[in-house]
Design a protein around this motif. Structure first.
Motif, PDB file in Angstrom:
ATOM      1  N   GLN A 176     -20.620 -49.368 -16.256  1.00 40.30           N
ATOM      2  CA  GLN A 176     -20.337 -48.856 -14.921  1.00 40.30           C
ATOM      3  C   GLN A 176     -19.021 -48.090 -14.900  1.00 40.30           C
ATOM      4  N   GLN A 177     -18.034 -48.635 -15.619  1.00 35.46           N
ATOM      5  CA  GLN A 177     -16.716 -48.015 -15.654  1.00 35.46           C
ATOM      6  C   GLN A 177     -16.752 -46.632 -16.290  1.00 35.46           C
ATOM      7  N   THR A 178     -17.636 -46.443 -17.276  1.00 33.20           N
ATOM      8  CA  THR A 178     -17.699 -45.167 -18.003  1.00 33.20           C
ATOM      9  C   THR A 178     -18.844 -44.285 -17.520  1.00 33.20           C
ATOM     10  N   GLY A 179     -19.464 -44.654 -16.408  1.00 35.27           N
ATOM     11  CA  GLY A 179     -20.557 -43.853 -15.888  1.00 35.27           C
ATOM     12  C   GLY A 179     -21.796 -43.862 -16.759  1.00 35.27           C
ATOM     13  N   GLY A 180     -21.975 -44.936 -17.526  1.00 37.27           N
ATOM     14  CA  GLY A 180     -23.148 -45.073 -18.380  1.00 37.27           C
ATOM     15  C   GLY A 180     -23.042 -44.377 -19.718  1.00 37.27           C
ATOM     16  N   ASN A 181     -21.860 -43.860 -20.057  1.00 38.68           N
ATOM     17  CA  ASN A 181     -21.663 -43.175 -21.334  1.00 38.68           C
ATOM     18  C   ASN A 181     -21.503 -44.218 -22.442  1.00 38.68           C
ATOM     19  N   VAL A 182     -22.506 -44.306 -23.325  1.00 34.96           N
ATOM     20  CA  VAL A 182     -22.512 -45.344 -24.363  1.00 34.96           C
ATOM     21  C   VAL A 182     -21.349 -45.156 -25.334  1.00 34.96           C
ATOM     22  N   THR A 183     -21.048 -43.907 -25.697  1.00 29.13           N
ATOM     23  CA  THR A 183     -19.944 -43.653 -26.633  1.00 29.13           C
ATOM     24  C   THR A 183     -18.622 -44.126 -26.053  1.00 29.13           C
ATOM     25  N   HIS A 184     -18.361 -43.768 -24.779  1.00 30.43           N
ATOM     26  CA  HIS A 184     -17.104 -44.182 -24.152  1.00 30.43           C
ATOM     27  C   HIS A 184     -17.059 -45.698 -23.955  1.00 30.43           C
ATOM     28  N   THR A 185     -18.212 -46.294 -23.656  1.00 33.43           N
ATOM     29  CA  THR A 185     -18.263 -47.743 -23.490  1.00 33.43           C
ATOM     30  C   THR A 185     -17.925 -48.456 -24.800  1.00 33.43           C
ATOM     31  N   ALA A 186     -18.474 -47.954 -25.905  1.00 35.87           N
ATOM     32  CA  ALA A 186     -18.180 -48.558 -27.215  1.00 35.87           C
ATOM     33  C   ALA A 186     -16.698 -48.473 -27.521  1.00 35.87           C
ATOM     34  N   ARG A 187     -16.098 -47.334 -27.212  1.00 33.47           N
ATOM     35  CA  ARG A 187     -14.662 -47.172 -27.463  1.00 33.47           C
ATOM     36  C   ARG A 187     -13.852 -48.118 -26.586  1.00 33.47           C
ATOM     37  N   LEU A 188     -14.258 -48.277 -25.326  1.00 32.29           N
ATOM     38  CA  LEU A 188     -13.570 -49.179 -24.417  1.00 32.29           C
ATOM     39  C   LEU A 188     -13.647 -50.618 -24.904  1.00 32.29           C
ATOM     40  N   LEU A 189     -14.821 -51.006 -25.426  1.00 34.98           N
ATOM     41  CA  LEU A 189     -15.025 -52.375 -25.907  1.00 34.98           C
ATOM     42  C   LEU A 189     -14.550 -52.575 -27.347  1.00 34.98           C
ATOM     43  N   LYS A 190     -14.098 -51.475 -27.983  1.00 36.17           N
ATOM     44  CA  LYS A 190     -13.567 -51.520 -29.347  1.00 36.17           C
ATOM     45  C   LYS A 190     -14.616 -51.997 -30.360  1.00 36.17           C
ATOM     46  N   ILE A 191     -15.820 -51.468 -30.223  1.00 34.11           N
ATOM     47  CA  ILE A 191     -16.863 -51.705 -31.212  1.00 34.11           C
ATOM     48  C   ILE A 191     -17.508 -50.359 -31.529  1.00 34.11           C
ATOM     49  N   SER A 192     -18.297 -50.308 -32.585  1.00 30.44           N
ATOM     50  CA  SER A 192     -18.962 -49.062 -32.934  1.00 30.44           C
ATOM     51  C   SER A 192     -20.113 -48.805 -31.964  1.00 30.44           C
ATOM     52  N   ARG A 193     -20.496 -47.534 -31.833  1.00 27.48           N
ATOM     53  CA  ARG A 193     -21.594 -47.161 -30.941  1.00 27.48           C
ATOM     54  C   ARG A 193     -22.894 -47.850 -31.373  1.00 27.48           C
ATOM     55  N   LYS A 194     -23.102 -47.930 -32.703  1.00 28.94           N
ATOM     56  CA  LYS A 194     -24.309 -48.556 -33.230  1.00 28.94           C
ATOM     57  C   LYS A 194     -24.358 -50.034 -32.851  1.00 28.94           C
ATOM     58  N   SER A 195     -23.216 -50.722 -32.959  1.00 30.22           N
ATOM     59  CA  SER A 195     -23.173 -52.144 -32.610  1.00 30.22           C
ATOM     60  C   SER A 195     -23.454 -52.355 -31.133  1.00 30.22           C
TER      61      SER A 195
END
Length: 481
Positions: free
Chosen positions: A446-465
């Motif tokens: 929700q914070q990143t507007g559904g952007n998976v790449t930005h969400t992964a960066r925010l959560l400090k994990i890889s996009r694949k994970s």
């Protein structure tokens, strides 16, 4: 949630990128690639990266310029420089500017793996132990005022300093402050995390080696003592150095001279040494794991950093600092502070992880906060305790915390406690963890507007994970519908 470390390779040679990427993937890393420095910066902006591997010579933005940009914006991110034999001097200069290490072409497979593994471990230890540049020297408690006073008195001296304290109290920050306030401030500040280096490599890491000194030594290489010449050498977790290496270290500190591994030439240096440890070195001496003569040589000036539980008065100042930082990073401009009830909870917590733990709690609370101030409900469940009316023991606080967690579990999972134990403890824990994990990912999306790449960066994990985790939790299908 984090499964694999993510490595960014920046090199304009496509074949080299493929070869290095394949080797790193075989070694268990996730790999990102960039063909020049500008593309590398763009990749860093979109992804969480644990280690950067960069060639020196690249179009648009070369390796040295990339290094300067990274050290300015992400000083904790290890950068490994790739160099040809003819540019080794430039690579050494890069180390003095903040690069973690360098490797020379053609690569020795084992040496390359060792360097990357070492950088990865160092990055992990920095995160775990909260080496907190710009965030530990905050506070006006008597304990911190005493630390400031000692820094002023001993910074511009050649005396060795031993910094002690629990993990997460900011030992590296104190070392940096001592360096910056000294006349050596414009010279190298070289840090070595002794816990991140395999025991059989610690000697070559500190003192360097000559070509042919051992298998894989295809060229001579200076050690950290040489790189710190004229400046400061910071040895973190010095209690991890093997006893058989401590004799040579003692000589280097006392005489300011040493020989490289496999060398016969004595090298003289001018190095100010600062050491740090979270161990009780006096006890280590009794158990014959640390030399007494080295201890006395290091312990000229000792600075003990207090744990956060001993400087509770500084918690509001630290909280204010972290809120300001995460407002910008998480794009939470509406959040202006912490509510009174939540602050009482923060003040009551014993903080075994010290400032690092507090930082993580505030980041998590900011992510979950929907109002102007962080409330008790935004804090992690294990912190949601009612502060005792009078100062109590940590045991009393822990007991209250356990009672609330039990109550929360019953409500959240919709299960009544049963004498027969129909639902096992492991299953309860697994369900509760999955629920928290799912809620955290949903909030981040929700914070990143559904952007998976930005969400992964925010959560400090890889996009694949993240994609794998979303699929496990039934979120991938929900977002694709």
């Amino acid at each position: 949630m984090r499964e694999k470390k993510q490595i960014l390779i920046a090199d304009d040679e496509a074949n080299l990128r493929r070869v290095l990427g394949a080797q790193l993937q075989r070694d268990g890393y996730d790999v990102l690639m960039a063909e020049d420095g500008e593309q590398a910066l763009a990749t860093l902006a979109e992804n969480h990266v644990d280690v950067v591997i960069s060639d020196l010579r690249m179009p648009k933005l070369d390796g040295m310029q990339l290094l300067k940009r990274i050290t300015a914006s992400q000083p904790e991110l290890p950068v490994i420089i790739i160099t040809a034999h003819g540019t080794v001097d430039t690579a050494v200069e890069a180390l003095k500017l903040g690069a973690f290490d360098y490797v020379t072409k053609p690569f020795d497979r084992t040496e390359f793996k060792n360097v990357v593994d070492k950088a990865s471990r160092t990055a992990e230890l920095r995160q775990r132990e909260g080496e907190m540049a710009e965030r530990g020297l905050i506070g006006q408690s008597p304990a911190m005022l005493s630390i400031y006073s000692v820094i002023e008195k001993v910074a511009d001296t050649p005396s060795t300093v031993l910094i002690t304290g629990e993990s997460g109290t900011g030992k590296e920050l104190i070392a940096r402050a001592l360096h910056e306030k000294s006349s050596r401030h414009d010279k190298p500040f070289i840090r070595v995390n002794c816990a991140a280096i395999p025991r059989d490599l610690i000697e070559s890491e500190l003192f360097g080696y000559e070509k042919g000194a051992f298998t894989g030594a295809v060229t001579s290489k200076p050690g950290r003592f040489e790189l710190a010449d004229g400046g400061t050498l910071f040895l973190d977790e010095i209690g991890e150095i093997p006893v058989n290496m401590q004799v040579k270290l003692l000589r280097a500190i006392q005489e300011q001279e040493f020989e490289r591994v496999g060398g016969i030439k004595t090298i003289e240096v001018d190095v100010r040494l600062i050491a740090a440890t979270n161990r009780d070195l006096a006890q280590e001496i009794k158990e014959q794991r640390f030399r007494e003569d080295l201890y006395y040589r290091l312990n000229v000036v000792q600075m003990r950093l207090p744990p956060l539980r001993e400087r509770q008065g500084d918690i509001p100042l630290l909280v204010e600092h972290f809120v300001k930082r995460f407002r910008e990073r998480l794009k939470k401009s509406r959040v202006v502070g912490v509510g009174d009830a939540a602050m009482e909870v923060l003040l009551a917590h014993p903080w075994p992880g010290n400032i690092r733990e507090l930082e993580n709690v505030i980041e998590r609370a900011m992510l979950f906060c929907d109002g102007e101030r962080i409330d008790v409900g935004d804090l992690p469940p294990d912190l949601r305790v009612t502060p005792p009316s009078s100062p109590g023991s940590h045991a009393a606080v822990a007991s209250a915390r356990r009672a609330e967690i039990d109550e929360d579990d019953d409500e959240d999972l919709g299960e009544e406690p049963t004498a027969s134990g129909e639902i096992g403890l492991k299953e309860l824990v697994r369900e509760a963890a999955a629920k928290v994990e799912r809620e955290l990912i949903v909030r981040a999306l929700q914070q990143t507007g559904g952007n998976v790449t930005h969400t992964a960066r925010l959560l400090k994990i890889s996009r694949k994970s993240l994609q794998t985790k979303m699929k496990e939790l039934g979120l991938r299908e929900a977002r694709e519908d």
